[in-house]
Design an enzyme around this catalytic site. Sequence first.
Site, PDB file in Angstrom:
ATOM      1  N   TYR A   1       4.938  -3.877   4.254  1.00 18.79           N
ATOM      2  CA  TYR A   1       4.209  -5.233   4.556  1.00 18.79           C
ATOM      3  C   TYR A   1       4.258  -5.798   4.901  1.00 18.79           C
ATOM      4  CZ  TYR A   1       4.601  -4.324  -1.438  1.00 18.79           C
ATOM      5  OH  TYR A   1       4.516  -4.728  -2.684  1.00 18.79           O
TER       6      TYR A   1
ATOM      7  N   LYS B   1      15.788   6.280   0.995  1.00 21.52           N
ATOM      8  CA  LYS B   1      14.807   8.066   1.715  1.00 21.52           C
ATOM      9  C   LYS B   1      15.343   8.394   2.883  1.00 21.52           C
ATOM     10  CE  LYS B   1      12.173  11.291  -0.164  1.00 21.52           C
ATOM     11  NZ  LYS B   1      12.607  12.174  -1.284  1.00 21.52           N
TER      12      LYS B   1
ATOM     13  N   ASP C   1      12.983   8.581  -5.032  1.00 18.99           N
ATOM     14  CA  ASP C   1      12.251  10.255  -5.799  1.00 18.99           C
ATOM     15  C   ASP C   1      13.273  10.407  -7.037  1.00 18.99           C
ATOM     16  OD1 ASP C   1      13.929  11.614  -4.099  1.00 18.99           O
ATOM     17  OD2 ASP C   1      12.785  12.596  -4.140  1.00 18.99           O
TER      18      ASP C   1
ATOM     19  N   ASP D   1       8.762  -2.805  -5.355  1.00 19.16           N
ATOM     20  CA  ASP D   1       8.192  -3.256  -5.506  1.00 19.16           C
ATOM     21  C   ASP D   1       8.187  -1.928  -6.569  1.00 19.16           C
ATOM     22  OD1 ASP D   1       5.218  -4.203  -6.750  1.00 19.16           O
ATOM     23  OD2 ASP D   1       4.226  -2.656  -4.615  1.00 19.16           O
TER      24      ASP D   1
ATOM     25  N   ASP E   1       8.101  -2.220 -11.148  1.00 16.92           N
ATOM     26  CA  ASP E   1       7.292  -1.929 -12.785  1.00 16.92           C
ATOM     27  C   ASP E   1       7.573  -0.498 -13.392  1.00 16.92           C
ATOM     28  OD1 ASP E   1       5.831  -4.024 -11.510  1.00 16.92           O
ATOM     29  OD2 ASP E   1       3.716  -2.615 -12.472  1.00 16.92           O
TER      30      ASP E   1
END
Length: 365
Positions: A141, A189, A221, A245, A249
């Site tokens: 970001y 990751k 993942d 983020d 959700d």
Amino acid sequence: MNLKILVMAGDGIGPEVTKEAVAVLQEVAEIGGHKLTLEAKRIGGVAIVQDGTPLPDDTLKAALDSDAVLLGAVGGNEFNSLPPDKRPEAGLLKIRAELGGFANLRPAFAFKELAVNSPLRPEIINGVDILFVRELLGGLYFGQPRAWDREKGESWNTMRYTRDEVARVAHIAFGLAKRRRKKLTSVDKANVLEVSQLWRATVNEVAAEFPDVMVEHQYVDAMAMHLMNQPRNYDVVLTENLFGDILSDESAVITGSLGMLPSATIGGKVNLYEPVHGSAPDIAGKGLANPLGAILTGALILRHSGGLEAEAAAIEASVRKVLEQGFRTPDLARSNPQGFTVLKTAEMGAKVRETVKEQLLAPSR
Ligand code: IPM
Ligand code: MG
């Protein structure tokens, strides 16, 4: 208690849900004899239209001058063709950076009354109580360089973290885990990204200071899958900006609706409070929005900026009670609508207010 709150309702459903959150806060303040000073300023698309910028200077100034900032939502379809730095979202990212809060707390709590609203089986989600700690000021970001070279047909963003940026958010996450179920899952990751290797190494360093907290690492993942298969396994989930983020959700599937999720951003000059949901332009202005995420965000203001734990808990208990009584907004009544009383945004706000009042004035207190 004396609390000065800047309210930035923003775009889409932002104003409708924020209005209900503020009304609940006012009710609580009045009952407890606390002084709330509220000021309203523009941010996002409405500021682009009226002030020519998504974050006007006077909004920023007022925010820095307050004890807490409550944001509704930003964004709208009419801005979709603008470059990232001109969009409503740029106003939000700028105020996040200026206020300096780097630890975004996103509790995902599965109210059992909403289990029918989740596509997951009740035995999977019952009892889920996860606290996502999303790093909010680093990663893709904010990382430089970033650009879109239109001539070359090439674009790039940078996922960048310093050791200090990881350590400070990890400290907050471990501190919270210590007061909860003492388990922290760090998501990265690290099988592919150097930035994740630094993340993991730093989390392990900080972990050494919290021997009573059990720490585990998951690749993002795999975590996306585990969250759906066995969400009860998780207590505090610490992760970088973009992964947080996405996973927050995803957690809306567990809680039954994105409209239920609150957030608080701490660690900076002024705490910033925002429901996790967006501006939902398709339902804006129709009274269909769920104000409970915003109302629960109001509870987080009382907890983290007001030091009013009992009042925060009373708001949370009231939300549960209203759900127990069968009241729903449309997003919470997707299955079995006939079994529920479906309320408009303002009616739901009024129900919570009524219930909070009963809770706080009950003789048992
Ligand atoms: C969120 C939102 C924001 C984000 C957008 C509106 C910039 O999706 O708070 O989760 O990506 O952080
Ligand atoms: Mg998001």
